[in-house]
Design a protein around this motif. Structure first.
Motif, PDB file in Angstrom:
ATOM      1  N   ASN A  29       0.876  -1.171   0.000  1.00  0.00           N
ATOM      2  CA  ASN A  29       0.000   0.000   0.000  1.00  0.00           C
ATOM      3  C   ASN A  29       0.918   1.228   0.000  1.00  0.00           C
ATOM      4  OD1 ASN A  29      -1.883   2.028   0.480  1.00  0.00           O
ATOM      5  ND2 ASN A  29      -3.126   0.746   1.826  1.00  0.00           N
TER       6      ASN A  29
ATOM      7  N   GLN B 185     -12.009 -13.000  -2.018  1.00  0.00           N
ATOM      8  CA  GLN B 185     -13.308 -13.674  -2.110  1.00  0.00           C
ATOM      9  C   GLN B 185     -13.626 -14.060  -3.552  1.00  0.00           C
ATOM     10  OE1 GLN B 185     -16.089 -10.989  -0.308  1.00  0.00           O
ATOM     11  NE2 GLN B 185     -15.274 -11.275   1.755  1.00  0.00           N
TER      12      GLN B 185
ATOM     13  N   TRP C 116      -7.360   0.977   5.462  1.00  0.00           N
ATOM     14  CA  TRP C 116      -8.650   0.283   5.557  1.00  0.00           C
ATOM     15  C   TRP C 116      -9.219  -0.015   4.171  1.00  0.00           C
ATOM     16  CZ3 TRP C 116     -13.419   2.412   3.953  1.00  0.00           C
ATOM     17  CH2 TRP C 116     -14.538   1.631   4.240  1.00  0.00           C
ATOM     18  N   GLU C 117      -9.148   0.961   3.280  1.00  0.00           N
ATOM     19  CA  GLU C 117      -9.668   0.773   1.929  1.00  0.00           C
ATOM     20  C   GLU C 117      -8.890  -0.313   1.187  1.00  0.00           C
ATOM     21  OE1 GLU C 117     -11.897   1.093  -1.465  1.00  0.00           O
ATOM     22  OE2 GLU C 117     -12.289   1.907   0.545  1.00  0.00           O
TER      23      GLU C 117
ATOM     24  N   GLN D 226      -7.292  -2.865   2.540  1.00  0.00           N
ATOM     25  CA  GLN D 226      -7.635  -4.169   3.100  1.00  0.00           C
ATOM     26  C   GLN D 226      -8.998  -4.632   2.609  1.00  0.00           C
ATOM     27  OE1 GLN D 226      -7.239  -3.252   7.280  1.00  0.00           O
ATOM     28  NE2 GLN D 226      -5.147  -4.051   7.370  1.00  0.00           N
ATOM     29  N   ARG D 227      -9.948  -3.697   2.503  1.00  0.00           N
ATOM     30  CA  ARG D 227     -11.272  -4.063   2.014  1.00  0.00           C
ATOM     31  C   ARG D 227     -11.207  -4.507   0.555  1.00  0.00           C
ATOM     32  NH1 ARG D 227     -16.398   0.007   1.558  1.00  0.00           N
ATOM     33  NH2 ARG D 227     -15.099   0.771  -0.135  1.00  0.00           N
ATOM     34  N   ARG D 228     -10.405  -3.809  -0.265  1.00  0.00           N
ATOM     35  CA  ARG D 228     -10.255  -4.182  -1.670  1.00  0.00           C
ATOM     36  C   ARG D 228      -9.596  -5.554  -1.798  1.00  0.00           C
ATOM     37  NH1 ARG D 228      -7.601  -0.145  -2.951  1.00  0.00           N
ATOM     38  NH2 ARG D 228      -5.503  -1.024  -2.867  1.00  0.00           N
ATOM     39  N   ASN D 229      -8.563  -5.779  -0.998  1.00  0.00           N
ATOM     40  CA  ASN D 229      -7.887  -7.075  -1.049  1.00  0.00           C
ATOM     41  C   ASN D 229      -8.799  -8.204  -0.591  1.00  0.00           C
ATOM     42  OD1 ASN D 229      -5.578  -5.775  -1.917  1.00  0.00           O
ATOM     43  ND2 ASN D 229      -4.705  -5.608   0.138  1.00  0.00           N
ATOM     44  N   SER D 230      -9.666  -7.908   0.374  1.00  0.00           N
ATOM     45  CA  SER D 230     -10.613  -8.924   0.844  1.00  0.00           C
ATOM     46  C   SER D 230     -11.586  -9.307  -0.269  1.00  0.00           C
ATOM     47  CB  SER D 230     -11.376  -8.404   2.063  1.00  0.00           C
ATOM     48  OG  SER D 230     -12.331  -9.345   2.496  1.00  0.00           O
ATOM     49  N   ARG D 231     -12.054  -8.310  -1.032  1.00  0.00           N
ATOM     50  CA  ARG D 231     -12.952  -8.601  -2.147  1.00  0.00           C
ATOM     51  C   ARG D 231     -12.252  -9.440  -3.210  1.00  0.00           C
ATOM     52  NH1 ARG D 231     -14.545  -3.013  -1.867  1.00  0.00           N
ATOM     53  NH2 ARG D 231     -13.320  -2.633  -3.761  1.00  0.00           N
TER      54      ARG D 231
END
Length: 496
Positions: A433, A487, A476-477, A479-484
């Motif tokens: 990041n 998935q 935070w953004e 981590q959220r993108r990487n989580s998507r």
């Protein structure tokens, strides 16, 4: 291993035999806690000896014991050692200065000749508490960082070319500007000009910004060095930056800071795979820095024409690192004191960016507050007019404004804050990041400025807090993108 969008490596289970054994926090705490306990006992003995039998030998004992603590930290908590190696290096130079001062060095800026007072044995106890506090914080977060750094070089490799190109562009434009500046005003190394006098002479905000923000680039050079494909480029960029710094009069401490920060990304990736830190290489690099920088400093001070004068000037410069702590300990050592006016003025400046300037703060708090009682009025006047000042004023400021109790409290708070910033910087680097890494790197640079100048706005001022807030949002953004992405990858894998 396949890479997905954003340079992230999809999570995958390692075979059980390849997964390093998890070491519980309690076991790690016992290891580094025992090491610190031994050093606290020995430091207490040194401080007692310095009171009952004053001698410069106790200051050199403090230097040796602090170096021993650094080695113990490397063995018991290598992550903390790597994340704090820049500060450890600074503190070693301060204790070296302390040995010179208590041996009778003359401090030209305060016009005082040092004597053996035990000041640096007491400083050792304070710094031991600081690093113990920081170690507790880092060790609590290391298991998560360890997982991230195991695969970090593979995550960095797809973006290595972009990082290298960006650094090349910045270094090229910066070097061209510096060369133009040197042609017009001389180069400090060649012209034997002190870098602070040079900064005042050129009066260039671009030059000042370049010298103040070099550290922001250094972790990215370390990232390149950690990737085998880009190791040569990362090393050459580091040498380029060091050579430029030496040409413009930077001394041993500054160069050691650059090398220390450079080592963090590669070092964390190294220990994350349960490989020991090569102490021989660290010792060799430190020796190489000494061999290169000490002659360069002597040349900058005119050793080619007057070696004795240059050596004397170098000795006086060494003594300056610890002079403010020495004089503050000598005159203001008390268990409890409180200058509420200084503290109130200090805190009021945190929310006023326009007030965050040394000349506007004046002698109300911070650097000039510490300098005023010990500096001749004429020296004080031109120093304030130039916006310069002495170094390492933070702890003397705490002692003068809050007493030893307040100093210990503030030191522990800053240790926690610094450790958390390092944890976030390491996490953002490991996750690739880059923008958040730059922002946390800028805060880190501000923290080190705070240690030197004593202004608390470098830690908790509105500019630093807003930078942290933006960096946290980007973290935070990301981590959220990487989580998507993970998935989606897992869903595609199940369909296949």
């Amino acid at each position: 291993m396949a890479l997905v969008a954003g340079g992230q490596v999809p999570s995958a289970r390692r075979p059980r035999e390849q997964r390093p054994a998890f070491v519980p926090y309690s076991s790690r705490a016992r290891a580094f806690g025992g090491m610190f306990a031994i050093h606290f006992l020995l430091a207490g003995a040194l401080a007692f000896g310095a009171v009952v039998a004053p001698s410069a030998a106790w200051a050199y004992g403090a230097l040796a014991l602090f170096a021993s603590m650094c080695f113990g930290l490397l063995r018991t908590s290598p992550a903390t050692f790597l994340l704090f190696v820049p500060l450890l290096a600074l503190r070693i130079t301060e204790f070296m200065s302390g040995g010179a001062i208590e041996s009778g060095a003359y401090m030209i800026e305060t016009m005082i000749t040092g004597t053996a007072t035990g000041a640096f044995t007491r400083l050792l106890l304070i710094y031991l508490l600081f690093f113990l506090t920081a170690t507790f914080v880092v060790e609590a977060s290391w298991p998560r960082l360890k997982v991230l750094f195991r695969e970090a070089p593979a995550r960095w490799e797809p973006q290595g070319r972009l990082i290298a190109m960006a650094l090349m562009v910045v270094m090229t434009f910066g070097s061209l500007y510096l060369i133009r500046l040197g042609i017009n005003n001389g180069f400090p190394l060649i012209s034997h000009i002190d870098r602070f006098q040079y900064l005042e002479r050129v009066d260039s905000p671009i030059y000042s910004a370049w010298m103040s923000n070099r550290l922001v680039m250094v972790p990215f050079m370390g990232v390149l060095f950690a990737v085998p494909r880009y190791r040569l480029q990362g090393g050459l960029l580091l040498v380029w930056l060091l050579a430029t710094s030496i040409l413009f009069g930077e001394k041993f401490t500054s160069l050691l800071m650059i090398l220390s920060i450079f080592s963090i990304p590669a070092g964390l990736a190294h220990i994350a795979n349960d490989r020991p830190i090569p102490t021989g290489i660290i010792g060799g690099v430190a020796l190489a820095v000494v061999v290169v920088t000490v002659p360069a400093v002597l040349i900058a001070y005119g050793a080619l024409n007057d070696f004795d004068g240059a050596a004397k000037r170098y000795g006086e410069r060494v003594a300056l690192q610890g002079q403010l702590w020495y004089v503050a300990d000598w005159k203001y050592l008390a268990a409890a004191r409180l200058d509420d006016r200084a503290i109130a003025s200090d805190m009021a400046s945190w929310v006023k960016p326009g007030e965050q300037d040394a000349t506007k703060a004046g002698t109300r708090f911070g650097l000039y507050y510490v300098m005023q009682p010990f500096t001749p009025s004429r020296t004080m006047g031109w120093t304030m007019e130039a916006g310069g000042g002495f170094v390492f004023s933070l702890y003397p400021y705490f002692l003068m404004a809050m007493g030893i109790i307040g100093l210990l409290v503030m030191s522990s708070i800053i240790a926690i804050f610094h450790a958390w910033i390092m944890r976030m910087l390491a996490q953002c680097l490991a996750q690739a990041n880059w923008i958040a890494s730059v922002l946390f790197g800028r805060v880190l640079s501000s923290i080190y400025a705070g240690y030197s100048t004593g202004y608390m706005w470098n830690f908790f001022g509105i500019k630093s807090l807003l930078t942290i807030a933006v960096a946290l949002f980007l973290t935070w953004e990301g981590q959220r993108r990487n989580s998507r992405v993970r998935q989606m990858t897992q869903a595609l894998a199940r369909r296949r």
